[in-house]
Design a protein around this motif. Structure first.
Motif, PDB file in Angstrom:
ATOM      1  N   LEU A 127     -12.571   7.754  -0.378  1.00 29.02           N
ATOM      2  CA  LEU A 127     -11.217   8.219  -0.635  1.00 29.02           C
ATOM      3  C   LEU A 127     -10.376   8.034   0.617  1.00 29.02           C
ATOM      4  O   LEU A 127     -10.805   8.389   1.718  1.00 29.02           O
ATOM      5  CB  LEU A 127     -11.222   9.701  -1.032  1.00 29.02           C
ATOM      6  CG  LEU A 127      -9.875  10.435  -1.029  1.00 29.02           C
ATOM      7  CD1 LEU A 127      -8.956   9.901  -2.128  1.00 29.02           C
ATOM      8  CD2 LEU A 127     -10.078  11.939  -1.177  1.00 29.02           C
ATOM      9  N   ALA A 128      -9.182   7.470   0.447  1.00 28.59           N
ATOM     10  CA  ALA A 128      -8.211   7.374   1.535  1.00 28.59           C
ATOM     11  C   ALA A 128      -6.949   8.099   1.104  1.00 28.59           C
ATOM     12  O   ALA A 128      -6.551   8.025  -0.057  1.00 28.59           O
ATOM     13  CB  ALA A 128      -7.899   5.918   1.862  1.00 28.59           C
ATOM     14  N   TYR A 148      -6.434  -1.329   0.291  1.00 24.04           N
ATOM     15  CA  TYR A 148      -7.503  -0.373   0.008  1.00 24.04           C
ATOM     16  C   TYR A 148      -8.244  -0.745  -1.271  1.00 24.04           C
ATOM     17  O   TYR A 148      -9.469  -0.629  -1.354  1.00 24.04           O
ATOM     18  CB  TYR A 148      -6.958   1.050  -0.079  1.00 24.04           C
ATOM     19  CG  TYR A 148      -6.443   1.615   1.234  1.00 24.04           C
ATOM     20  CD1 TYR A 148      -6.841   1.079   2.449  1.00 24.04           C
ATOM     21  CD2 TYR A 148      -5.549   2.678   1.268  1.00 24.04           C
ATOM     22  CE1 TYR A 148      -6.372   1.582   3.654  1.00 24.04           C
ATOM     23  CE2 TYR A 148      -5.073   3.198   2.464  1.00 24.04           C
ATOM     24  CZ  TYR A 148      -5.484   2.647   3.655  1.00 24.04           C
ATOM     25  OH  TYR A 148      -5.011   3.152   4.840  1.00 24.04           O
ATOM     26  N   ALA A 149      -7.499  -1.186  -2.286  1.00 22.38           N
ATOM     27  CA  ALA A 149      -8.146  -1.614  -3.529  1.00 22.38           C
ATOM     28  C   ALA A 149      -9.043  -2.820  -3.281  1.00 22.38           C
ATOM     29  O   ALA A 149     -10.186  -2.881  -3.753  1.00 22.38           O
ATOM     30  CB  ALA A 149      -7.091  -1.939  -4.584  1.00 22.38           C
ATOM     31  N   GLU A 150      -8.535  -3.801  -2.522  1.00 20.70           N
ATOM     32  CA  GLU A 150      -9.319  -5.005  -2.226  1.00 20.70           C
ATOM     33  C   GLU A 150     -10.569  -4.672  -1.423  1.00 20.70           C
ATOM     34  O   GLU A 150     -11.621  -5.304  -1.609  1.00 20.70           O
ATOM     35  CB  GLU A 150      -8.455  -6.008  -1.453  1.00 20.70           C
ATOM     36  CG  GLU A 150      -9.156  -7.324  -1.155  1.00 20.70           C
ATOM     37  CD  GLU A 150      -8.257  -8.328  -0.469  1.00 20.70           C
ATOM     38  OE1 GLU A 150      -8.786  -9.358   0.019  1.00 20.70           O
ATOM     39  OE2 GLU A 150      -7.031  -8.098  -0.407  1.00 20.70           O
ATOM     40  N   GLU A 155     -10.786   5.590  -4.448  1.00 21.63           N
ATOM     41  CA  GLU A 155      -9.619   6.381  -4.840  1.00 21.63           C
ATOM     42  C   GLU A 155      -8.641   6.456  -3.668  1.00 21.63           C
ATOM     43  O   GLU A 155      -9.047   6.587  -2.510  1.00 21.63           O
ATOM     44  CB  GLU A 155     -10.058   7.781  -5.260  1.00 21.63           C
ATOM     45  CG  GLU A 155      -8.952   8.651  -5.851  1.00 21.63           C
ATOM     46  CD  GLU A 155      -9.522   9.912  -6.498  1.00 21.63           C
ATOM     47  OE1 GLU A 155     -10.171   9.799  -7.561  1.00 21.63           O
ATOM     48  OE2 GLU A 155      -9.354  11.006  -5.925  1.00 21.63           O
ATOM     49  N   TYR A 156      -7.346   6.393  -4.006  1.00 21.60           N
ATOM     50  CA  TYR A 156      -6.295   6.409  -2.978  1.00 21.60           C
ATOM     51  C   TYR A 156      -5.228   7.409  -3.399  1.00 21.60           C
ATOM     52  O   TYR A 156      -4.692   7.329  -4.498  1.00 21.60           O
ATOM     53  CB  TYR A 156      -5.699   5.007  -2.842  1.00 21.60           C
ATOM     54  CG  TYR A 156      -4.540   4.892  -1.877  1.00 21.60           C
ATOM     55  CD1 TYR A 156      -4.493   5.612  -0.682  1.00 21.60           C
ATOM     56  CD2 TYR A 156      -3.483   4.015  -2.144  1.00 21.60           C
ATOM     57  CE1 TYR A 156      -3.432   5.483   0.201  1.00 21.60           C
ATOM     58  CE2 TYR A 156      -2.418   3.876  -1.268  1.00 21.60           C
ATOM     59  CZ  TYR A 156      -2.392   4.606  -0.104  1.00 21.60           C
ATOM     60  OH  TYR A 156      -1.336   4.481   0.769  1.00 21.60           O
ATOM     61  N   TRP A 157      -4.951   8.373  -2.493  1.00 23.80           N
ATOM     62  CA  TRP A 157      -3.899   9.357  -2.741  1.00 23.80           C
ATOM     63  C   TRP A 157      -2.672   8.990  -1.917  1.00 23.80           C
ATOM     64  O   TRP A 157      -2.776   8.721  -0.710  1.00 23.80           O
ATOM     65  CB  TRP A 157      -4.328  10.759  -2.320  1.00 23.80           C
ATOM     66  CG  TRP A 157      -5.409  11.386  -3.142  1.00 23.80           C
ATOM     67  CD1 TRP A 157      -6.265  10.766  -4.010  1.00 23.80           C
ATOM     68  CD2 TRP A 157      -5.775  12.772  -3.154  1.00 23.80           C
ATOM     69  NE1 TRP A 157      -7.140  11.675  -4.551  1.00 23.80           N
ATOM     70  CE2 TRP A 157      -6.850  12.911  -4.047  1.00 23.80           C
ATOM     71  CE3 TRP A 157      -5.290  13.894  -2.485  1.00 23.80           C
ATOM     72  CZ2 TRP A 157      -7.457  14.156  -4.286  1.00 23.80           C
ATOM     73  CZ3 TRP A 157      -5.877  15.120  -2.718  1.00 23.80           C
ATOM     74  CH2 TRP A 157      -6.948  15.241  -3.621  1.00 23.80           C
ATOM     75  N   GLU A 175      -6.168  -7.068  -8.935  1.00 26.52           N
ATOM     76  CA  GLU A 175      -4.721  -6.881  -8.901  1.00 26.52           C
ATOM     77  C   GLU A 175      -4.322  -5.537  -8.308  1.00 26.52           C
ATOM     78  O   GLU A 175      -3.167  -5.118  -8.448  1.00 26.52           O
ATOM     79  CB  GLU A 175      -4.154  -7.014 -10.320  1.00 26.52           C
ATOM     80  CG  GLU A 175      -4.454  -8.331 -10.998  1.00 26.52           C
ATOM     81  CD  GLU A 175      -3.928  -9.517 -10.208  1.00 26.52           C
ATOM     82  OE1 GLU A 175      -2.798  -9.415  -9.689  1.00 26.52           O
ATOM     83  OE2 GLU A 175      -4.647 -10.526 -10.112  1.00 26.52           O
ATOM     84  N   GLY A 176      -5.261  -4.841  -7.684  1.00 27.13           N
ATOM     85  CA  GLY A 176      -4.966  -3.533  -7.122  1.00 27.13           C
ATOM     86  C   GLY A 176      -5.500  -2.419  -7.998  1.00 27.13           C
ATOM     87  O   GLY A 176      -6.347  -2.637  -8.871  1.00 27.13           O
ATOM     88  N   TYR A 177      -5.017  -1.213  -7.771  1.00 31.34           N
ATOM     89  CA  TYR A 177      -5.433  -0.082  -8.598  1.00 31.34           C
ATOM     90  C   TYR A 177      -4.733  -0.160  -9.951  1.00 31.34           C
ATOM     91  O   TYR A 177      -3.534  -0.450 -10.032  1.00 31.34           O
ATOM     92  CB  TYR A 177      -5.077   1.235  -7.903  1.00 31.34           C
ATOM     93  CG  TYR A 177      -5.873   1.491  -6.641  1.00 31.34           C
ATOM     94  CD1 TYR A 177      -7.200   1.906  -6.701  1.00 31.34           C
ATOM     95  CD2 TYR A 177      -5.296   1.303  -5.386  1.00 31.34           C
ATOM     96  CE1 TYR A 177      -7.932   2.136  -5.546  1.00 31.34           C
ATOM     97  CE2 TYR A 177      -6.022   1.531  -4.222  1.00 31.34           C
ATOM     98  CZ  TYR A 177      -7.336   1.938  -4.309  1.00 31.34           C
ATOM     99  OH  TYR A 177      -8.068   2.156  -3.164  1.00 31.34           O
ATOM    100  N   THR A 178      -5.469   0.120 -11.011  1.00 28.45           N
ATOM    101  CA  THR A 178      -4.912  -0.017 -12.356  1.00 28.45           C
ATOM    102  C   THR A 178      -4.694   1.312 -13.061  1.00 28.45           C
ATOM    103  O   THR A 178      -4.126   1.337 -14.153  1.00 28.45           O
ATOM    104  CB  THR A 178      -5.825  -0.902 -13.230  1.00 28.45           C
ATOM    105  OG1 THR A 178      -7.142  -0.310 -13.288  1.00 28.45           O
ATOM    106  CG2 THR A 178      -5.944  -2.298 -12.643  1.00 28.45           C
ATOM    107  N   SER A 179      -5.149   2.419 -12.464  1.00 30.49           N
ATOM    108  CA  SER A 179      -4.948   3.731 -13.070  1.00 30.49           C
ATOM    109  C   SER A 179      -4.188   4.625 -12.097  1.00 30.49           C
ATOM    110  O   SER A 179      -4.455   4.614 -10.891  1.00 30.49           O
ATOM    111  CB  SER A 179      -6.288   4.385 -13.427  1.00 30.49           C
ATOM    112  OG  SER A 179      -6.958   3.635 -14.431  1.00 30.49           O
TER     113      SER A 179
END
Length: 212
Positions: A127-128, A148-150, A155-157, A175-179
């Motif tokens: 988590l970041a 961060y996704a790559e 999880e990223y906040w 393509e990065g975070y999707t949710s």
């Protein structure tokens, strides 16, 4: 494995009125390596490495520090109580991949992941968390979300003091975070990588300083 080498030569002496611009040009010249980055003297500034450039961020303000402290306390208490892992905060270099060093405001590593800790840096966390400020808003929302996704950060906040909200991004892909889940005033924040954590957003983003 990261080796050590001397930083690039400092810029030549200039008149006082041009010293600042010369220093910034030196930092942004695009010739910094990982080895040179890790050879820098210790500092309390947030210093990142991206595309061969050193990124030196402004010192955070009181509200930013207060929110980071609230988050570290909440996550740290939850983590220690259940033995879930460890919580860290900046300054702490995170090596996303070769030549890309970021320093999230807060990081969580699940228990059993000690092999990700190294002498001068750590590998990507589970988590970041970034607390937005005027000078980092675009970088945190766009560049760091993609990076961060790559890098596989689960999880990223994104904590927005101005909007009084927390965005929780998950399901990293090409393509990065999707949710995306967004929490606002009156909500309780939950996490997919912090099982059982339930914390009031009001406790993390207080309307006023407790010192008032």
């Amino acid at each position: 494995m990261v080796t050590t080498e001397a930083p690039p030569a400092a810029p030549p002496q200039t008149q006082p009125r041009t010293a600042a611009s010369a220093a910034l040009a030196w930092l942004n010249a695009g010739h910094w390596t990982e080895a040179a980055y890790f050879a820098l003297p210790e500092t309390n500034y947030i210093v990142e490495l991206s595309e061969g450039r050193l990124l030196v961020h402004q010192m955070p303000g009181l509200e930013h520090q207060r929110i980071v402290g609230n988050l570290v306390f909440a996550l740290g208490t939850w983590s220690r109580t259940g033995g879930h892992g460890e919580v860290f905060h900046a300054p702490m270099p995170i090596r996303l991949w070769e030549g890309k060093i970021r320093e999230p405001d807060i990081m969580f590593y699940a228990a059993g992941g000690e092999e990700r800790y190294h002498g001068q840096y750590a590998d990507p966390p589970d988590l970041a968390i970034e607390v937005l400020s005027p000078s980092t808003r675009r970088i945190d929302r766009e560049e760091k979300a993609a990076e961060y996704a790559e890098a596989g950060v689960t999880e990223y906040w994104i904590v927005d003091p101005e909007g009084r909200s927390i965005e929780v991004l998950t399901d990293a892909g090409p393509e990065g975070y999707t949710s995306l889940r967004q929490f606002g005033p009156g909500d309780e924040v939950t996490s997919t990588v912090l099982p059982g954590l339930v914390v009031s957003l009001a406790a993390l983003l207080p309307a006023e300083s407790p010192l008032k």
